[in-house]
Design an enzyme around this catalytic site. Structure first.
Site, PDB file in Angstrom:
ATOM      1  N   ARG A 173      46.963  39.753  21.456  1.00 42.49           N
ATOM      2  CA  ARG A 173      46.262  40.695  22.013  1.00 42.49           C
ATOM      3  C   ARG A 173      46.244  42.264  21.260  1.00 42.49           C
ATOM      4  O   ARG A 173      45.444  42.803  21.467  1.00 42.49           O
ATOM      5  CB  ARG A 173      46.787  40.832  23.511  1.00 42.49           C
ATOM      6  CG  ARG A 173      46.226  39.777  24.544  1.00 42.49           C
ATOM      7  CD  ARG A 173      47.022  39.870  25.807  1.00 42.49           C
ATOM      8  NE  ARG A 173      46.472  38.751  26.627  1.00 42.49           N
ATOM      9  CZ  ARG A 173      46.693  38.493  27.744  1.00 42.49           C
ATOM     10  NH1 ARG A 173      47.594  39.229  28.640  1.00 42.49           N
ATOM     11  NH2 ARG A 173      46.138  37.278  28.324  1.00 42.49           N
ATOM     12  N   ARG A 214      52.858  41.038  24.684  1.00 43.13           N
ATOM     13  CA  ARG A 214      53.070  39.649  25.304  1.00 43.13           C
ATOM     14  C   ARG A 214      52.102  38.776  25.263  1.00 43.13           C
ATOM     15  O   ARG A 214      50.804  39.401  24.794  1.00 43.13           O
ATOM     16  CB  ARG A 214      52.900  40.093  26.865  1.00 43.13           C
ATOM     17  CG  ARG A 214      53.195  38.868  27.791  1.00 43.13           C
ATOM     18  CD  ARG A 214      53.345  39.392  29.307  1.00 43.13           C
ATOM     19  NE  ARG A 214      51.931  39.942  29.684  1.00 43.13           N
ATOM     20  CZ  ARG A 214      50.849  39.356  29.976  1.00 43.13           C
ATOM     21  NH1 ARG A 214      51.022  38.012  29.802  1.00 43.13           N
ATOM     22  NH2 ARG A 214      49.950  40.056  30.418  1.00 43.13           N
TER      23      ARG A 214
END
Lengths: 486, 549
Positions: free
Chosen positions: B290, B388
């Site tokens: 991400r 994450r």
């Protein structure tokens, strides 16, 4: 940016006797939702305005409110100028915040079985549509049964059904759902139509649970009698006078030029109990160039069986009905009963098109009747408005004859087997209709469904008339005026 | 439970309630912790919202990572998570995450979760960014909602006492030990709950940014509560900017567009219809991690290759319509509401503040550095390092929710002594809101804009210092509560300021680019593997950055 005027319900039950409405003028961004307007008011104008919200993306079910009377999610509904924002029709804590906990706690929990088995793909696919509920309680807030009888509500039924098909659950959900009020639902479809997740609770949960209840011998005795009557006579009600089909030929030719031909699915109520309304309808059709064919072999559409979960011999009925129209080569089959129409449209697969009589008349166009100096209100039949999405056509016809005063579209209590199975509930809902009718000041109540006609009549001192009856009265007045003086 | 009337400073105890364990927060981690703790003794779960409706679990769309197939392995999941986290993760926590995620998934299935399954009755899995195996379990694109429905359902079957719509404003202590919390109910009454142990499961806080995916409850309360109670927080600079947030309508900007869109085959295109991820990560393209995808999109937009609405295109129109309808129904429904049929036209997306990787420092048992205080879920730090992986947060809530609940439940029963000094201090603070002159919403708006501009995807010391100055200034303003019901709002704004300060100070402490944290003013001669640094840390007593041995 645009300027919006909004009217918002304010109420602090701890300090005030009555709610009031407050007006605000708010600047909002293009595409702003109702929630954003509430936030703008709270942030910039009035921090005391109470409302709930969390996710802002239609997933948590915290922010349901009524906008112009419709239950919606504030975070997803586009804000409009002149809108009125009110709380859901549930007990109010403050302003737009309502008590949700008691309803949320009523939803059943899964009790794991000793032996775990993963649901199959088919079971998961059956459960998924029932799982997308975000528990916003919009359905609960619009449910008419909940207002007058002990009913745990639509979303409880939804979860009861899901648990009934989940192999991991240990409990008898069908018996529980009967205790929760399974047979109090009038199948008015209001819960489904208001659901932001489009969960078809009446069809996918309540009727399915009723079918499971039927297998367990839990069908109400009165509903069993209706099923027996259909099995024995092909009709869901007994006759009280000569039936429509005894009074008219199979083919009814119109006067003058033939504009179209339709098959007529009469339905039990118009054939056996209210043939007068049907005769009025045939007169209107005749006058407007529509040839009507009424196959004699037709029987009950099966709606009373489907709504009450008694589906054993449904297929026989369906094929008999489909065949009699197919055999005559008809492209369009007209219904006049909202319940039959909704059933034929949704529970049948037909090679012909189903049209409600109000669709037929507005489609072909009708001769202008004379206006009558009458103030009338219109009761939207659930199976016409929500079942078939027909709202404008009846109004187009009615306003040709009378002055229409609107009232809220709420179930009269006659559907879903409630009139036969729970007469007290049906009467209580009928009385709520009486109150709404009174409020309009109308002299006549117009509707377009035999169950509604039959049920509302004893619950109002105003005459209850079919749309076609009113049209016919308009034609009679026209003929009277045009008749040369004697 | 002690009830205090905040406005009149009278304490009365007509509804006294103490518990063995107090859990704060009703998202995935909090509910899981409460379920576990309740097996040891009386447990109270306090929720700022109606339980289950707040927090980000219910909004989580994409999925839950768990190793379920023979071809996959926990070692690969471990490596993917460490690499995705720029090796800043605490390896012991990651090991636990990957090892226990499958068992916690099993719990959910036993409790009735309806995940998508394959024809062979196995939980279906989809590919997600930064992972070498398709190990993201899902329920369409409403995975978190399915989980929270299941967890709340399970919670109702336990003895847990749920208190809805109470905003916890302070932890209470007996000496060094946390032994309860004080909160405000809907009416603004001060309520005090004492417990042998307290579990913070308050979720994240990216509402401190102008553009965020978080729900109204993502205000960082737990970071602020923990910090003020003396807990140490790590890596608070590590903010995940989700690559794909909606850009229209303006007021709903930042709304999450799930990674599942790319998992299902969605393409990112710039205004020239170029598949630009080819240039940033030719191997993994749209399914890169991400941090990489978010920076790529931000760069495309900054360099003038964005759409008029300030986004890039996310396109699924090449996918079969049925795939969109069955695998991405929420996306389809949401965009339709906003006038875009994603089956026929591309979405427009831009990065949005999503997740705080940092948080309270925890042990594998969820203990914080303060006795009696446990933390789990997003408010805890260390599991996700500097970035994450999508699908690891939902797994985190279950794995560490259970662990924190278990450890809190095992804590000894102690005499519960009300922290009267603490309560007095709270009452004095609440009284200041009678005299204030600034709406909390004004403070929050200024903070959000400052954070987005000065502590966003690309950072430098000058802007961070400036942002810190703004936070300092905002902290001096006297906030006003026009009615008692508004007291909680003032406290929440205060928590947001505290959380923002932790983020900015963390960003100043970390003088390197690592994962989601990019310092444009620093050039470095190392990569993630050779970086001299480990966690940043901040507490009332100390702050700094750990240097690797």
């Amino acid at each position: 940016m645009k300027e919006l005027r909004v009217r918002i319900f304010r109420f602090n039950p701890e300090a005030e006797d009555h709610p009031h409405y407050q007006h605000y003028q708010v600047r909002a961004n293009d595409g702003a939702r109702v929630l954003h307007v509430l936030q703008a008011i709270s942030d910039e104008m009035d921090p005391t305005l109470s409302f709930r919200y969390c996710c802002g993306s239609g997933q948590c079910g915290s922010c349901a409110v009524r906008v112009n009377g419709q239950a919606v999610l504030a975070c997803m509904e586009e804000a409009k100028d002149s809108m009125t924002v009110e709380p859901l029709e549930l007990p109010v804590i403050r302003d737009l915040v309502v008590h949700m906990e008691p309803y949320l706690e009523a939803i059943a929990s899964l009790i794991p079985t000793g032996e775990f088995r993963m649901p199959t793909h088919e079971e998961v696919e059956a459960m998924k549509p029932l799982r997308s509920c975000i528990e916003c309680l919009a359905c609960v807030s619009v449910c008419p049964a909940l207002k007058v009888t002990k009913f745990a509500g639509p979303t409880v039924m939804r979860e009861d059904m899901r648990l009934a098909i989940d192999p991991r659950d240990h409990e008898d959900r069908v018996t529980a759902s009967v205790a929760d009020g399974l047979f109090t639902c009038t199948s008015c479809q209001a819960c489904w139509k208001t659901c932001p997740k489009d969960i078809q609770i009446p069809g996918k949960a309540i009727e399915k649970l009723r079918a499971l209840a039927n297998r367990e011998g839990l069908t109400l005795p009165r509903h069993q009698e209706v099923a027996k009557l259909i099995q024995d006579t092909g009709r869901s009600v007994t006759r009280t006078e000569p039936t429509l089909m005894e009074q008219v030929p199979e083919v009814i030719e119109p006067r003058g030029e033939v504009k179209g031909t339709v098959g007529f699915f009469v339905g039990c109520m118009y054939n056996q109990r209210l043939p007068k309304s049907a005769l009025d309808a045939l007169e209107v059709l005749k006058r407007n160039g529509i040839r009507v064919i009424i196959p004699r072999e037709q029987v009950c559409c099966g709606s009373p069986l489907i709504r009450t979960g008694q589906v054993d011999f449904l297929d026989t009925i369906k094929s008999r009905n489909i065949n009699c129209f197919t055999f005559r080569g008809l492209d369009v089959v007209m219904t006049m009963c909202a319940g039959c129409g909704s059933t034929l449209k949704h529970d049948y697969t037909t090679p012909f098109r189903i049209m409600d009589i109000t669709e037929v008349l507005t489609r072909f166009g009708i001769e202008q009747p004379a206006p009558l100096a009458i103030k009338a209100t219109y009761h939207d039949p659930c199976h016409l408005l929500r079942g078939q999405g027909i709202r404008d056509q009846p109004r187009e016809l009615i306003t040709k004859v009378v002055d229409l005063v609107e009232m809220p579209a709420i179930c009269c209590g006659s559907g879903g087997g409630v009139k036969s199975g729970n007469p007290a509930e049906a009467d209580a809902l009928g009385e709520l209709r009486r109150a709404e009718i009174e409020k309009t000041g109308a002299e006549v109540v117009i509707t377009s469904c035999p169950f509604c006609e039959y049920h509302i009549a004893p619950h109002t001192d105003k005459p209850v008339k079919n749309i076609c009856t009113i049209l016919l009265e308009g034609y009679a007045e026209k003929d009277r005026k045009e008749r040369p003086p004697a | 439970m002690l009830l205090c009337d905040a406005a009149h400073n009278k304490m009365h105890s007509d509804e006294e309630r103490e518990a063995h364990v107090l859990v704060i927060g009703s998202g995935g981690a909090g509910v899981r912790a409460a379920i576990e703790a309740s097996t040891y003794g009386e447990t109270i779960l306090v929720s700022k919202t109606l339980a289950g409706k707040g927090g980000c679990t219910t909004m989580a769309e994409g999925g839950y990572n768990a190793v379920l197939r023979e071809q996959d392995s926990c070692d690969i999941h471990f490596e993917d998570t460490m690499n995705g986290g720029a090796l800043l993760n605490d390896p012991a926590l990651v090991r636990i995450l990957v090892d226990e995620a499958p068992r916690r998934m099993e719990d959910l299935l036993r409790w009735g979760a309806v995940f998508d399954v394959t024809d062979c009755c196995e939980v279906a899995q989809r590919p997600f960014g930064g992972q070498r195996f398709a190990r993201t379990c899902y329920a369409g694109d409403r995975t978190g909602h399915e989980m929270i429905s299941t967890l709340i359902d399970r919670l109702h079957s336990t003895e847990v006492w749920v208190e809805n719509e109470i905003t916890i404003i302070s932890l209470l202590k007996d000496g060094d030990r946390v032994n309860g919390a004080a909160g405000l109910d809907r009416q603004g009454n001060l309520r005090v709950i004492l417990a042998d142990s307290v579990v913070l499961a308050t979720g994240g806080g990216t509402k401190i940014y102008d553009i965020s995916t978080n729900s109204s409850s993502g205000t960082g309360d737990g970071y602020a509560l923990g910090f003020r109670a003396g807990a140490e927080l790590i890596d608070m600079e590590q903010i995940q900017f989700h690559p794909t947030g909606a850009v229209y309508p303006y007021d709903a900007r930042g709304r999450l567009v799930t990674e599942a869109v790319r998992g299902e085959g969605g393409l990112l295109l710039n205004i020239n219809h170029e598949r630009f991820m080819d240039r940033y990560d030719p191997q993994r393209k749209e399914l890169s991690t991400r941090d990489v995808v978010a920076r790529a999109i931000a760069t495309e937009i900054m360099e003038g290759r964005g759409t008029v609405n300030g986004g890039v295109y996310l396109d699924v129109t090449h996918l079969p319509r049925s795939q969109i309808e069955t695998k991405l129904p929420i996306m389809l429904e949401q965009f339709l509401k906003f006038g875009v049929d994603i089956r026929d036209e591309p979405m427009e997306v831009a990065p949005t503040a999503h997740h705080i990787m940092g948080g309270l420092r925890i042990t594998p048992q969820g203990e914080t550095t303060v006795p009696g205080l446990f933390a789990c879920g997003e408010v805890a730090g260390g599991v996700h390092g500097a970035n994450r992986l999508g699908g690891n947060a939902l797994a985190d809530t279950q794995v560490f929710g259970r662990r924190a609940g278990d450890a809190a439940g095992r804590a000894p029963s102690l005499e519960k002594i009300a922290d009267t000094m603490g309560i007095d201090a709270i009452q004095s603070r609440l009284r200041t809101f009678d005299q204030g002159d600034v709406q909390p919403s004004t403070v929050i708006r200024s903070l959000q804009v400052a954070m987005w501009e000065g502590a966003g995807i690309f950072r430098n010391a000058k802007d961070l210092e400036k942002t810190l100055g703004i936070i300092d200034h905002l902290s001096t303003l006297k906030m006003k509560a026009p009615a008692r019901e508004n007291l909680a709002g003032c406290c929440i704004a205060g928590n947001m300021l505290t959380t923002a300060r932790l983020v900015v100070k963390g960003a100043l402490l970390r003088k390197e680019s690592r994962g989601a944290h990019v310092r444009r003013d620093i050039s470095q001669a190392w990569d993630n593997r050779t970086s001299p640094y480990s966690h940043t840390y901040q507490s009332l007593e100390r702050e700094g950055i750990e240097v690797r041995p």
